[in-house]
Write a protein that holds these residues in place. Structure first.
Motif, PDB file in Angstrom:
ATOM      1  N   PRO A   1      36.694  41.269  97.125  1.00  6.37           N
ATOM      2  CA  PRO A   1      36.447  40.276  98.144  1.00  6.37           C
ATOM      3  C   PRO A   1      36.694  38.925  97.728  1.00  6.37           C
ATOM      4  CG  PRO A   1      34.590  41.596  97.513  1.00  6.37           C
ATOM      5  CD  PRO A   1      35.807  42.035  96.733  1.00  6.37           C
ATOM      6  N   ASN A   2      36.975  38.397  96.503  1.00  5.25           N
ATOM      7  CA  ASN A   2      37.075  37.260  96.158  1.00  5.25           C
ATOM      8  C   ASN A   2      38.851  36.821  96.293  1.00  5.25           C
ATOM      9  OD1 ASN A   2      34.583  36.700  95.533  1.00  5.25           O
ATOM     10  ND2 ASN A   2      34.731  37.176  93.351  1.00  5.25           N
ATOM     11  N   GLY A   3      39.399  37.924  96.350  1.00  7.73           N
ATOM     12  CA  GLY A   3      40.816  37.734  96.360  1.00  7.73           C
ATOM     13  C   GLY A   3      41.609  37.049  95.185  1.00  7.73           C
ATOM     14  N   THR A   4      40.711  37.473  93.985  1.00  7.89           N
ATOM     15  CA  THR A   4      41.172  36.977  92.633  1.00  7.89           C
ATOM     16  C   THR A   4      42.109  37.838  91.850  1.00  7.89           C
ATOM     17  OG1 THR A   4      39.261  37.871  91.773  1.00  7.89           O
ATOM     18  CG2 THR A   4      39.114  35.441  92.410  1.00  7.89           C
ATOM     19  N   ASP A   5      41.991  39.133  92.421  1.00  9.06           N
ATOM     20  CA  ASP A   5      43.023  40.130  91.691  1.00  9.06           C
ATOM     21  C   ASP A   5      44.408  40.207  92.026  1.00  9.06           C
ATOM     22  OD1 ASP A   5      42.218  41.077  94.446  1.00  9.06           O
ATOM     23  OD2 ASP A   5      42.889  43.173  93.981  1.00  9.06           O
ATOM     24  N   SER A   6      45.187  40.293  90.837  1.00 10.19           N
ATOM     25  CA  SER A   6      46.548  40.212  91.198  1.00 10.19           C
ATOM     26  C   SER A   6      47.547  41.345  90.215  1.00 10.19           C
ATOM     27  CB  SER A   6      47.248  38.711  90.757  1.00 10.19           C
ATOM     28  OG  SER A   6      46.813  38.485  89.250  1.00 10.19           O
ATOM     29  N   GLN A   7      48.656  41.222  90.406  1.00  8.72           N
ATOM     30  CA  GLN A   7      49.595  42.083  89.614  1.00  8.72           C
ATOM     31  C   GLN A   7      50.949  41.860  89.528  1.00  8.72           C
ATOM     32  OE1 GLN A   7      50.181  46.288  91.316  1.00  8.72           O
ATOM     33  NE2 GLN A   7      49.534  46.831  89.405  1.00  8.72           N
ATOM     34  N   TYR A   8      51.609  42.002  88.572  1.00  4.05           N
ATOM     35  CA  TYR A   8      53.000  41.655  88.356  1.00  4.05           C
ATOM     36  C   TYR A   8      53.880  42.874  88.971  1.00  4.05           C
ATOM     37  CZ  TYR A   8      52.046  37.225  85.519  1.00  4.05           C
ATOM     38  OH  TYR A   8      51.661  36.270  85.059  1.00  4.05           O
ATOM     39  N   ARG A   9      55.033  42.365  89.987  1.00  2.38           N
ATOM     40  CA  ARG A   9      55.706  43.472  90.249  1.00  2.38           C
ATOM     41  C   ARG A   9      57.291  43.082  90.305  1.00  2.38           C
ATOM     42  NH1 ARG A   9      52.137  44.875  95.871  1.00  2.38           N
ATOM     43  NH2 ARG A   9      50.347  45.554  94.701  1.00  2.38           N
ATOM     44  N   ASN A  10      58.144  43.651  90.423  1.00  2.00           N
ATOM     45  CA  ASN A  10      59.473  43.430  90.513  1.00  2.00           C
ATOM     46  C   ASN A  10      60.228  43.154  91.884  1.00  2.00           C
ATOM     47  OD1 ASN A  10      59.758  46.122  88.100  1.00  2.00           O
ATOM     48  ND2 ASN A  10      60.422  44.186  87.716  1.00  2.00           N
ATOM     49  N   ILE A  11      60.784  42.119  91.878  1.00  2.00           N
ATOM     50  CA  ILE A  11      61.630  41.945  93.107  1.00  2.00           C
ATOM     51  C   ILE A  11      62.965  42.042  92.986  1.00  2.00           C
ATOM     52  CG2 ILE A  11      62.618  40.037  94.816  1.00  2.00           C
ATOM     53  CD1 ILE A  11      59.942  38.473  94.437  1.00  2.00           C
ATOM     54  N   GLU A  12      63.656  42.914  93.958  1.00  2.00           N
ATOM     55  CA  GLU A  12      64.968  43.528  93.517  1.00  2.00           C
ATOM     56  C   GLU A  12      65.912  42.589  93.003  1.00  2.00           C
ATOM     57  OE1 GLU A  12      68.804  45.523  96.093  1.00  2.00           O
ATOM     58  OE2 GLU A  12      66.787  45.611  96.815  1.00  2.00           O
ATOM     59  N   SER A  13      66.004  41.277  93.393  1.00  6.78           N
ATOM     60  CA  SER A  13      66.868  40.412  92.710  1.00  6.78           C
ATOM     61  C   SER A  13      66.560  38.952  93.493  1.00  6.78           C
ATOM     62  CB  SER A  13      68.094  40.570  93.278  1.00  6.78           C
ATOM     63  OG  SER A  13      68.578  40.687  94.542  1.00  6.78           O
ATOM     64  N   ALA A  14      67.045  37.965  92.839  1.00 10.24           N
ATOM     65  CA  ALA A  14      66.603  36.679  92.899  1.00 10.24           C
ATOM     66  C   ALA A  14      67.899  35.940  92.429  1.00 10.24           C
ATOM     67  CB  ALA A  14      65.317  36.180  92.455  1.00 10.24           C
ATOM     68  N   THR A  15      68.163  34.744  93.206  1.00  8.88           N
ATOM     69  CA  THR A  15      69.397  33.749  92.684  1.00  8.88           C
ATOM     70  C   THR A  15      68.712  32.639  92.732  1.00  8.88           C
ATOM     71  OG1 THR A  15      70.861  35.150  93.756  1.00  8.88           O
ATOM     72  CG2 THR A  15      71.548  33.029  93.129  1.00  8.88           C
ATOM     73  N   ILE A  16      68.929  31.793  91.505  1.00 12.07           N
ATOM     74  CA  ILE A  16      68.372  30.265  91.260  1.00 12.07           C
ATOM     75  C   ILE A  16      69.515  29.739  90.816  1.00 12.07           C
ATOM     76  CG2 ILE A  16      66.849  28.862  89.796  1.00 12.07           C
ATOM     77  CD1 ILE A  16      65.170  31.609  89.449  1.00 12.07           C
ATOM     78  N   SER A  17      69.800  28.534  91.442  1.00 14.37           N
ATOM     79  CA  SER A  17      70.864  27.663  91.006  1.00 14.37           C
ATOM     80  C   SER A  17      70.554  26.168  91.286  1.00 14.37           C
ATOM     81  CB  SER A  17      72.029  27.848  91.998  1.00 14.37           C
ATOM     82  OG  SER A  17      71.797  27.394  93.653  1.00 14.37           O
ATOM     83  N   GLY A  18      71.194  25.191  90.391  1.00 13.45           N
ATOM     84  CA  GLY A  18      70.886  23.761  90.673  1.00 13.45           C
ATOM     85  C   GLY A  18      71.361  22.981  89.933  1.00 13.45           C
ATOM     86  N   VAL A  19      71.138  21.521  89.873  1.00 13.79           N
ATOM     87  CA  VAL A  19      71.652  20.532  89.253  1.00 13.79           C
ATOM     88  C   VAL A  19      70.584  19.802  88.840  1.00 13.79           C
ATOM     89  CG1 VAL A  19      72.872  18.607  89.561  1.00 13.79           C
ATOM     90  CG2 VAL A  19      73.542  20.354  90.815  1.00 13.79           C
ATOM     91  N   GLU A  20      70.640  19.286  87.352  1.00 16.64           N
ATOM     92  CA  GLU A  20      69.771  18.388  86.814  1.00 16.64           C
ATOM     93  C   GLU A  20      70.919  17.294  86.177  1.00 16.64           C
ATOM     94  OE1 GLU A  20      67.941  19.633  83.407  1.00 16.64           O
ATOM     95  OE2 GLU A  20      69.672  20.794  82.612  1.00 16.64           O
ATOM     96  N   MET A  21      70.192  16.103  86.218  1.00 19.32           N
ATOM     97  CA  MET A  21      70.825  14.917  85.505  1.00 19.32           C
ATOM     98  C   MET A  21      69.743  14.168  84.684  1.00 19.32           C
ATOM     99  SD  MET A  21      70.190  11.802  86.831  1.00 19.32           S
ATOM    100  CE  MET A  21      69.305  11.086  88.343  1.00 19.32           C
ATOM    101  N   GLU A  22      70.195  13.114  83.928  1.00 15.06           N
ATOM    102  CA  GLU A  22      69.495  12.389  83.073  1.00 15.06           C
ATOM    103  C   GLU A  22      70.190  11.198  83.017  1.00 15.06           C
ATOM    104  OE1 GLU A  22      66.022  11.972  79.523  1.00 15.06           O
ATOM    105  OE2 GLU A  22      67.878  13.651  79.346  1.00 15.06           O
ATOM    106  N   LEU A  23      69.755  10.149  83.206  1.00 10.88           N
ATOM    107  CA  LEU A  23      70.440   8.729  82.664  1.00 10.88           C
ATOM    108  C   LEU A  23      69.625   7.811  81.903  1.00 10.88           C
ATOM    109  CD1 LEU A  23      71.877   7.782  86.348  1.00 10.88           C
ATOM    110  CD2 LEU A  23      72.972   8.755  84.446  1.00 10.88           C
ATOM    111  N   VAL A  24      70.249   7.276  80.768  1.00  9.23           N
ATOM    112  CA  VAL A  24      69.239   6.456  79.820  1.00  9.23           C
ATOM    113  C   VAL A  24      70.074   5.053  79.587  1.00  9.23           C
ATOM    114  CG1 VAL A  24      68.415   6.262  77.438  1.00  9.23           C
ATOM    115  CG2 VAL A  24      68.485   8.530  78.305  1.00  9.23           C
ATOM    116  N   TYR A  25      69.198   3.980  79.289  1.00  5.52           N
ATOM    117  CA  TYR A  25      69.820   2.709  79.117  1.00  5.52           C
ATOM    118  C   TYR A  25      68.653   2.192  78.149  1.00  5.52           C
ATOM    119  CZ  TYR A  25      70.522  -2.384  78.965  1.00  5.52           C
ATOM    120  OH  TYR A  25      70.748  -3.504  78.679  1.00  5.52           O
ATOM    121  N   GLU A  26      69.414   1.620  77.002  1.00  6.64           N
ATOM    122  CA  GLU A  26      68.663   0.918  75.893  1.00  6.64           C
ATOM    123  C   GLU A  26      68.978  -0.232  75.590  1.00  6.64           C
ATOM    124  OE1 GLU A  26      67.946   3.269  72.552  1.00  6.64           O
ATOM    125  OE2 GLU A  26      67.674   4.912  73.750  1.00  6.64           O
TER     126      GLU A  26
END
Length: 800
Positions: free
Chosen positions: A629-654
């Motif tokens: 009733p609390n909705g607190t129960d969970s379970q880990y399951r498999n998703i058939e596939s997932a694609t993750i792509s992206g870009v990261e960047m960092e600029l520094v000045y001293e």
């Protein structure tokens, strides 16, 4: 030509023109530069790692590697070289630098030389980055006087997103390039952090112990020896040679108290070494919850108001002791260690803040004994050996005996089910004894090539029983992983090209006896054998090529495998059910990036840009079952596939080692690639973003260092401010519901400011910090509200 001239003269493009001109100037000067090589040793002939070697009154410097070697890029001609290391007398030597010059240094011990060390943390970072992996390295040692915990500092790094469920001691997830949670592995000096106990994490590990943090993104070195599919965090501790005491005390909002003490005592001519550690974390976490609903009996309706959290206190005690020998002819380090950790946590909410808890608690205790042995030049100058073994007992207890449903004003109503489990009253225990064995052998064929073999065994039990619920079926399961990694590193053209190729073998075995459990229909315990052993392979390659100092190119690829961890496979005996049908994740991880830096007098410009792709099969994802009733129960399951792509960047000045400005941003495209459900019907969430995960975020950081403020000699004042931005994202699958009813977590901006005044060459310091300065409403996992504006003061003392 007219168009080109107008482009470079346009006001908006002058900055780009300046950068291009700076790079061209550096390219011309590069023709006049040579490399000074050498080795740094102590008076006994032992090589010294981490020594700063620099050109005086310049920003050119480097540090020695684990074989005491350095390579300093500088201009031809007479140069004044400065060699410095904590605990040793600083050397200043005039050297006529030309092609092929080799110059070795011998440092003499000096207990009073704390203030004479040139800090080249960025060069230590460059040394780590030169391995070819997509990696960031954070210098913690220089900032230990101002950092309250590692979590907040690591969470501001490019490509990293920290997601906390509340205040101090709350559960958190760290995301690296989109993959988070259990796909990330944590290490301390190359050994799994779990060796210290299940209650130790980045949030409560003493900052005083840490020298730097290495963050590997996606592709992980074989010598770390774990099945880290998303990346790894490797915490490198400080390596002092002499006696010291390092203590700190922090006081903060929401009744927060943190105390850390670490020390080292070196006895006699045999270098018998004692290293005690003590750490205390405590907080009431009684911050104000804004916009919560509370029942008004007079108006007979729910009203939106503000209320303080009333059942969220956290206490953690860590005590450890290491004893053994260091710097002996037969061992660089031979140590026996014991540690104990006690955690007490009151539970305030379920997975969502609409579920309020008022009596349930969770307690963790652990005890660990370990032994480690390291030796460079093991029987031969080219062989290095590292051995580690530990046994850890982990005991967790959930007390969930109240049939109540609380409101944010502290009132409650009786129910027919418990607060957390949503079932019968329970005092649930699970005991997870863990055995870790690690062996690492590194053989250097030459100064430019080496072979590394790493073995790791991680075996964890899972004994469950209940003191209150007589219907609970006890069980005793075990999950064991053997991981063998073989890697070969080769450098070409004076390390202009650095390559690494590796293979990994994963063997996983389990024993479970939950077939009789009443939830076997959900856990799959009755559909799999009680014992099984499986074998998997992974492999990868990475490389880095330095075109010239301002430009290096790196790329890496790995076919990685991640076996389910005990929490996913065996559950946590509380709110996460086991899933014995869970499959390992496999992923093709690709990173491509550019990085470099350029200097001009007192100015330094640095950049790091990367593209990443993760193609994951059998992606392990936490889902909520809704069976209680609390909705607190969970379970880990498999998703058939997932694609993750992206870009990261960092600029520094001293500027002039005083002013530092840095900014980073990450954009992630993480989508469900499953077209059809198991029954053959179309999956309406196909090509949807994975819900409850940020996809656009970034940070801005500004720091100013003021030497000798107010005329106080041998002191400096460090002022900094940071801003963190997280774009809005969907809380549930975007395909569900109408446009108006979709659940989203709104865009969030938080600002922190701090000031640290260090005295007597950083022997002691005073720090003040304000987090969430503008008191913004901040959310994280499943719309859980985080603390508002908070203040904290810290005092640090270092005695050598």
């Amino acid at each position: 030509m007219r168009y080109i001239a107008s482009f470079f003269c346009t006001k908006n493009n002058r900055f780009i023109t300046s950068i291009i001109s700076l790079l061209l100037v550096n390219l011309l000067f590069a023709q006049q530069k040579v490399t000074l090589y050498g080795t740094v040793k102590d008076q006994q002939g032992n090589v010294i790692e981490g020594v700063s070697v620099s050109i005086k009154n310049s920003m050119r410097g480097t540090v020695t590697d684990n074989r005491g070697r350095y390579a300093l890029h500088c201009r031809k001609g007479k140069q004044l070289v400065v060699v410095s290391m904590l605990g040793y007398a600083t050397i200043e030597q005039d050297i006529e630098v030309k092609k092929g010059v080799v110059f070795d240094f011998v440092l003499q011990e000096d207990y009073q030389s704390l203030g004479s060390v040139e800090v080249y943390g960025k060069n230590t970072i460059s040394q780590v980055r030169s391995k070819g992996f997509s990696v960031s390295a954070l210098d913690i040692s220089a900032l230990s006087g101002s950092i309250i915990n590692l979590n907040s500092f690591v969470g501001k790094t490019s490509g990293i997103r920290l997601r906390e469920e509340g205040g101090l001691g709350s559960d958190f997830k760290l995301s690296i390039n989109g993959l988070s949670g259990n796909t990330i592995r944590y290490f301390i000096d190359g050994v799994p952090l779990a060796s210290l106990g299940s209650g130790i994490s980045l949030a409560n590990l003493p900052v005083n112990l840490v020298d730097r943090v290495e963050i590997y993104k996606g592709v992980v070195p074989a010598e770390l020896g774990e099945d880290a599919l998303g990346g790894a965090i490797n915490i490198i501790t400080k390596k002092h040679k002499h006696n010291y005491i390092n203590a700190s005390l922090s006081l903060g909002s929401f009744h927060t108290y943190i105390g850390d003490l670490s020390a080292q005592i070196v006895c006699g001519k045999y270098d018998f070494t004692i290293r005690p550690t003590l750490s205390w974390h405590s907080s009431a976490n009684d911050y104000i919850m804004r916009g919560v609903e509370v029942w008004n009996p007079d108006l007979y309706e729910y009203q939106t108001t503000e209320k303080r959290r009333f059942h969220d206190s956290y206490k953690s005690l860590l005590a450890g002791l290491k004893m053994g020998f260091t710097h002996r002819p037969w061992a660089d380090e031979f140590m026996i260690g014991i540690s104990s950790n006690i955690n007490h946590k009151e539970l305030q909410t379920g997975q969502k803040q609409t579920i309020v808890i008022g009596t349930a608690t969770k307690n963790k205790t652990s005890f660990s004994i370990s032994g480690q042995y390291t030796k460079r030049h093991f029987y031969t100058d080219n062989l290095a050996v590292k051995l580690y073994a530990s046994y850890t007992t982990n005991h967790s207890r959930l007390v969930d005996t109240a049939y109540r449903r609380y409101s944010w004003d502290g009132s409650w109503m009786p129910t027919t089910y418990s607060e957390v489990l949503g079932r019968a009253r329970a005092i649930r225990h699970y005991l997870r004894p863990q055995i870790l064995l690690r062996g690492n052998i590194n053989y250097a064929f030459s100064d430019h090539s080496s072979l590394n073999i790493n073995y790791l065994m991680n075996s964890i039990g899972n004994r469950r029983y209940d003191d209150y619920d007589l219907n609970f079926v006890p069980s005793n399961d075990r999950l064991t992983k053997h991981i063998v990694g073989l890697s070969y590193n080769q450098q070409f053209w004076h390390d202009r090209l650095n390559t690494n190729i590796f293979v990994k073998n994963y063997i996983v075995s389990y024993h479970q006896n939950q077939q009789r459990d009443t939830m076997a229909w959900l856990t799959g315990a009755n559909k799999v054998p009680s014992r099984a052993t499986k074998n998997y392979y992974g492999y990868g390659v990475c490389g880095r090529y330095t075109v010239w100092i301002p430009l290096s190119i790196k790329s890496s690829y790995e076919r990685s495998v991640r076996m389910p961890i005990a929490r996913e496979f065996l559950g946590n005996s509380q709110t996460i059910y086991p899933n014995f049908q869970l499959k390992p994740e496999t992923s093709h991880n690709i990173n491509v990036g550019l990085y470099g830096s350029a200097t001009n007098n007192k100015h330094l410009f640095g950049y790091d840009v990367g593209i990443f792709v993760r193609k994951v099969t059998d992606y392990i994802f936490l889902t909520f079952n809704g069976t209680n009733p609390n909705g607190t129960d969970s379970q880990y399951r498999n998703i058939e596939s997932a694609t993750i792509s992206g870009v990261e960047m960092e600029l520094v000045y001293e500027f002039d080692n005083r002013l530092k400005f840095s900014t980073n941003a990450t954009v992630i495209n993480e989508r469900n690639r499953r077209k059809y459900l198991s029954d053959g019907t179309a999956d309406v969430t196909f090509d949807n973003r994975i819900p409850n995960k940020p996809w656009l975020y970034g940070n801005v950081y500004v720091e100013y260092l003021l030497p000798n403020p107010l005329g106080v000699k041998k002191s400096f004042l460090r002022l900094n401010t940071s801003m963190q931005f997280v774009n809005w994202f969907y809380l549930t699958w975007e395909a569900y519901g109408s446009k108006e009813s979709k659940s989203i977590i709104p865009t969030q901006i938080s600002n922190d400011i701090s000031a640290t005044w260090s005295f007597a060459d950083d022997r002691y310091s005073i720090s003040m910090e304000c987090t969430n300065f503008f008191n913004s409403i901040l959310y994280d996992n499943y719309m859980l509200q985080k603390p508002g504006r908070g203040f904290c003061g810290k005092f640090k003392l270092f005695i050598n």
